[in-house]
Enzyme design. Structure first.
Site, PDB file in Angstrom:
ATOM      1  N   LYS A  65      30.683 -51.976 -43.040  1.00  0.00           N
ATOM      2  CA  LYS A  65      29.755 -51.938 -44.176  1.00  0.00           C
ATOM      3  C   LYS A  65      28.410 -52.554 -43.808  1.00  0.00           C
ATOM      4  O   LYS A  65      27.359 -51.976 -44.092  1.00  0.00           O
ATOM      5  CB  LYS A  65      30.351 -52.716 -45.362  1.00  0.00           C
ATOM      6  N   ASN A  66      28.455 -53.720 -43.164  1.00  0.00           N
ATOM      7  CA  ASN A  66      27.203 -54.441 -42.950  1.00  0.00           C
ATOM      8  C   ASN A  66      26.347 -53.885 -41.815  1.00  0.00           C
ATOM      9  O   ASN A  66      25.241 -54.373 -41.577  1.00  0.00           O
ATOM     10  CB  ASN A  66      27.480 -55.935 -42.762  1.00  0.00           C
ATOM     11  N   CYS A  86      22.718 -65.414 -56.674  1.00  0.00           N
ATOM     12  CA  CYS A  86      23.892 -64.780 -56.081  1.00  0.00           C
ATOM     13  C   CYS A  86      25.065 -65.726 -56.241  1.00  0.00           C
ATOM     14  O   CYS A  86      24.881 -66.943 -56.256  1.00  0.00           O
ATOM     15  CB  CYS A  86      23.603 -64.516 -54.610  1.00  0.00           C
ATOM     16  N   ARG A 115      20.417 -68.071 -51.519  1.00  0.00           N
ATOM     17  CA  ARG A 115      19.995 -66.937 -50.708  1.00  0.00           C
ATOM     18  C   ARG A 115      18.517 -66.565 -50.879  1.00  0.00           C
ATOM     19  O   ARG A 115      18.177 -65.488 -51.375  1.00  0.00           O
ATOM     20  CB  ARG A 115      20.895 -65.727 -50.981  1.00  0.00           C
ATOM     21  N   ASP A 147      32.101 -64.630 -43.572  1.00  0.00           N
ATOM     22  CA  ASP A 147      32.749 -63.533 -44.306  1.00  0.00           C
ATOM     23  C   ASP A 147      34.269 -63.502 -44.099  1.00  0.00           C
ATOM     24  O   ASP A 147      34.945 -62.659 -44.687  1.00  0.00           O
ATOM     25  CB  ASP A 147      32.143 -62.182 -43.897  1.00  0.00           C
ATOM     26  N   ARG A 163      33.454 -52.854 -53.288  1.00  0.00           N
ATOM     27  CA  ARG A 163      32.143 -52.843 -52.611  1.00  0.00           C
ATOM     28  C   ARG A 163      32.308 -52.814 -51.100  1.00  0.00           C
ATOM     29  O   ARG A 163      31.448 -52.297 -50.402  1.00  0.00           O
ATOM     30  CB  ARG A 163      31.339 -54.101 -52.995  1.00  0.00           C
TER      31      ARG A 163
HETATM   32  C1  EPZ Z   1      24.433 -60.966 -44.331  1.00  0.00           C
HETATM   33  O1  EPZ Z   1      23.792 -61.446 -45.492  1.00  0.00           O
HETATM   34  C2  EPZ Z   1      25.669 -60.234 -44.780  1.00  0.00           C
HETATM   35  N1  EPZ Z   1      25.299 -59.125 -45.656  1.00  0.00           N
HETATM   36  C3  EPZ Z   1      26.597 -61.202 -45.504  1.00  0.00           C
HETATM   37  O2  EPZ Z   1      27.782 -60.502 -45.846  1.00  0.00           O
HETATM   38  C4  EPZ Z   1      26.958 -62.342 -44.560  1.00  0.00           C
HETATM   39  O3  EPZ Z   1      27.740 -63.289 -45.264  1.00  0.00           O
HETATM   40  C5  EPZ Z   1      25.681 -63.015 -44.055  1.00  0.00           C
HETATM   41  O4  EPZ Z   1      24.817 -62.022 -43.454  1.00  0.00           O
HETATM   42  C6  EPZ Z   1      25.932 -64.106 -43.030  1.00  0.00           C
HETATM   43  O5  EPZ Z   1      26.633 -63.564 -41.952  1.00  0.00           O
HETATM   44  C7  EPZ Z   1      25.046 -57.930 -45.147  1.00  0.00           C
HETATM   45  O6  EPZ Z   1      25.019 -57.733 -43.939  1.00  0.00           O
HETATM   46  C8  EPZ Z   1      24.781 -56.821 -46.101  1.00  0.00           C
HETATM   47  P1  EPZ Z   1      21.643 -64.371 -43.963  1.00  0.00           P
HETATM   48  P2  EPZ Z   1      22.304 -62.019 -45.396  1.00  0.00           P
HETATM   49  O7  EPZ Z   1      20.225 -64.009 -44.219  1.00  0.00           O
HETATM   50  O8  EPZ Z   1      21.568 -61.267 -44.370  1.00  0.00           O
HETATM   51  C9  EPZ Z   1      19.619 -68.402 -45.485  1.00  0.00           C
HETATM   52  C10 EPZ Z   1      29.461 -59.728 -47.316  1.00  0.00           C
HETATM   53  O9  EPZ Z   1      30.391 -60.303 -47.922  1.00  0.00           O
HETATM   54  N2  EPZ Z   1      18.350 -67.665 -45.591  1.00  0.00           N
HETATM   55  O10 EPZ Z   1      22.153 -64.295 -42.564  1.00  0.00           O
HETATM   56  O11 EPZ Z   1      21.762 -62.033 -46.770  1.00  0.00           O
HETATM   57  C11 EPZ Z   1      20.672 -67.937 -46.468  1.00  0.00           C
HETATM   58  O12 EPZ Z   1      20.493 -68.480 -47.740  1.00  0.00           O
HETATM   59  C12 EPZ Z   1      28.091 -60.358 -47.255  1.00  0.00           C
HETATM   60  O13 EPZ Z   1      29.579 -58.643 -46.749  1.00  0.00           O
HETATM   61  C13 EPZ Z   1      17.192 -68.359 -45.882  1.00  0.00           C
HETATM   62  O14 EPZ Z   1      17.200 -69.579 -46.078  1.00  0.00           O
HETATM   63  O15 EPZ Z   1      22.589 -63.492 -44.910  1.00  0.00           O
HETATM   64  C14 EPZ Z   1      21.937 -68.372 -45.784  1.00  0.00           C
HETATM   65  O16 EPZ Z   1      22.164 -69.721 -46.048  1.00  0.00           O
HETATM   66  C15 EPZ Z   1      27.952 -61.555 -48.117  1.00  0.00           C
HETATM   67  N3  EPZ Z   1      16.009 -67.668 -45.987  1.00  0.00           N
HETATM   68  C16 EPZ Z   1      21.630 -68.190 -44.312  1.00  0.00           C
HETATM   69  O17 EPZ Z   1      20.185 -68.135 -44.226  1.00  0.00           O
HETATM   70  C17 EPZ Z   1      15.946 -66.323 -45.795  1.00  0.00           C
HETATM   71  O18 EPZ Z   1      14.858 -65.732 -45.899  1.00  0.00           O
HETATM   72  C18 EPZ Z   1      22.184 -66.932 -43.682  1.00  0.00           C
HETATM   73  O19 EPZ Z   1      21.913 -65.814 -44.522  1.00  0.00           O
HETATM   74  C19 EPZ Z   1      17.116 -65.627 -45.466  1.00  0.00           C
HETATM   75  C20 EPZ Z   1      18.320 -66.320 -45.372  1.00  0.00           C
END
Ligand code: EPZ
Length: 429
Positions: free
Chosen positions: A22-23, A126, A131, A316, A408
């Site tokens: 999915k991701n 969220c 996030r 995840d 989802r």
């Molecule tokens: C991706 O989300 C995945 N989603 C998530 O999977 C997964 O949990 C996550 O990566 C971490 O591996 C998809 O691929 C669609 P991040 P993403 O930006 O990209 C912080 C699932 O269940 N951050 O890597 O949104 C953030 O808050 C989902 O399939 C900032 O601070 O995650 C978090 O603490 C849920 N500022 C950390 O970084 C930003 O601008 C990592 O988030 C962006 C992120």
């Protein structure tokens, strides 16, 4: 609203086909915005999120054709999508769309790169954490776009196009890396992305962008060097197998006992979770067909795990591991370092009799002799599947409400588990 009923206690035996990730699928679909030619994606999973994103991209002008089944195709085998964004008809991604699916925020980079403008709603809150999107904005700004925030929207403008730049992320973000990478693929000159996410799904998108005409070095590492192209072309790409689905079913087998072949699974995508399962006493065998997971009557050993960006233990799979460790012989420690609120499953697992104490970002899971079925509520995608695992291991009936979370991200879960002997059914409202 659909619910899922599980009667626990059956061992799992058989084969589970692993779907496309999915991701990876979601950003790959978004990458279709970068070219007026057709991007063909194979091995696309049938998931609610994929359908939703198809509709969202349709609003921007992407035509999505789903290839029909051919004789010999296995029902449920990955679909083939043809995505064509000949003309972008709208550069606005409205709140109603982005708030439904956060990943649709990632249209920002591709839209500004191709059209010189985009207006994309901020995603909002969220269930698993705050996030923020500051790093996404930082990256697009570094590539030369002006960015304003107005009425809950990000307004980005780069009338003369984006220009290559050095982007150095302060922490690892999968989404910000996707956004930066896709934008850089159409920016003029060279972009260097430092502290890039190394998740395999980022690599998959990078490989696809290379097929579309971008030059990218360092794929799989934390420094990506991108030489943007004036125009990107269409391409054909096969989505890599879902490592989270793989790990989830491996944990289900570990929780119930049994012997299951995870077809098409790739061990190199989840070495750390597989090592954790081995340490817990689960038998893992890598074969050229996939991964075989087995556990005989022996008890499970407790583990100590911290979630980390790839190649560490993925957030995840944290909820699923917690469900598994609920029935281990001893106390496990699980620390969540990626999202600050990703423990919503703890209270639901407690309803089944799990003994879990939370202390900040650490969960201490004291294994119990057995779980007992109960009514529970799914709170997010991975939390809901942890309840399925716990339900499979529990005695009696578990009914999981709010199954739409599960739909989802898990393709035909009741069928895949049912074929291996699980007693699981969907109760349609
Ligand atoms: C991706 O989300 C995945 N989603 C998530 O999977 C997964 O949990 C996550 O990566 C971490 O591996 C998809 O691929 C669609 P991040 P993403 O930006 O990209 C912080 C699932 O269940 N951050 O890597 O949104 C953030 O808050 C989902 O399939 C900032 O601070 O995650 C978090 O603490 C849920 N500022 C950390 O970084 C930003 O601008 C990592 O988030 C962006 C992120």
């Amino acid at each position: 609203m659909d619910r899922i009923r599980v009667i626990g206690g059956s061992r799992l035996e058989g084969t589970i086909p692993i779907s496309g990730a999915k991701n990876a699928t979601l950003p790959l679909m978004i990458a279709s915005l970068l070219t007026q030619d057709t991007l063909t994606l194979k091995n696309v999973p049938q998931l609610a999120d994929v359908i939703t994103l198809g509709r969202i991209l349709g609003n921007h002008g992407v035509d999505l054709a789903i290839a029909g089944k051919r004789p010999g195709d296995v029902q449920g085998q990955g679909q083939t999508f043809h995505l064509t964004a000949r003309d972008i008809v709208d550069t606005v991604a409205p709140y109603e769309m982005v708030s439904r699916m956060r990943a649709s925020f990632w249209v920002l980079g591709p839209l500004v790169a191709r059209m010189g403008e985009a207006k994309v709603s901020l995603p909002g809150g969220c269930a698993i954490g705050t996030r923020p999107v500051d790093m996404h904005l930082e990256a697009i700004r570094a590539l030369g776009a002006d960015i304003d925030l107005e009425d809950g929207y990000v307004i980005a403008s780069a009338p003369k196009g984006l220009k290559g730049a050095r982007i150095s992320f302060s922490k690892v973000s999968v989404g910000a890396t996707h956004n930066a990478l896709m934008a850089a693929a159409l920016a003029k000159g060279e972009t260097v992305i430092e502290n890039a996410a190394r998740e395999p799904e980022v690599g998959d998108v990078a490989e696809c962008l290379v097929k579309m005409g971008a030059k990218i070095e360092g794929i799989g590492s934390s420094v990506l060097t991108v030489e943007g192209a004036d125009v990107l072309s269409g391409a054909e790409h096969t989505v890599l197998p879902d490592r989270i689905e793989t790990g989830t079913y491996a944990m289900a087998v570990a929780a119930t006992g049994g012997d299951v072949m995870l077809d098409n699974a790739r061990a190199d995508l989840l070495e750390e979770p597989l090592d954790v399962l081995r340490a817990a006493g689960v038998e893992i065998t890598e074969t050229n067909r996939g991964i075989r997971v087995a556990r005989n009557g022996a008890g499970l050993k407790p583990v100590k795990v911290e979630t980390e960006p790839f190649p560490g233990f993925p957030t995840d799979l944290q909820a699923q591991l917690m469900a598994l460790m609920s029935v281990a012989d001893g106390t496990s420690t699980i620390r969540e370092t990626i999202f600050e609120n990703r423990f919503m499953h703890v209270q639901e697992l407690a309803r089944l009799g799990a003994d879990i104490a939370l202390d900040g970002d650490v969960a201490r899971v004291s294994g119990v002799k057995g779980l007992r079925g109960a009514q529970v509520m799914a709170t997010d995608l991975r939390a809901s599947v942890s309840l399925v695992i716990a339900g499979l291991a529990a005695e009696g009936e578990t009914v999981i409400n709010r199954v739409y979370h599960l739909d989802r991200g898990f393709e035909r879960i009741e069928e895949k588990l049912g074929r291996c002997g699980a007693r699981i059914e969907r109760l349609s409202a």
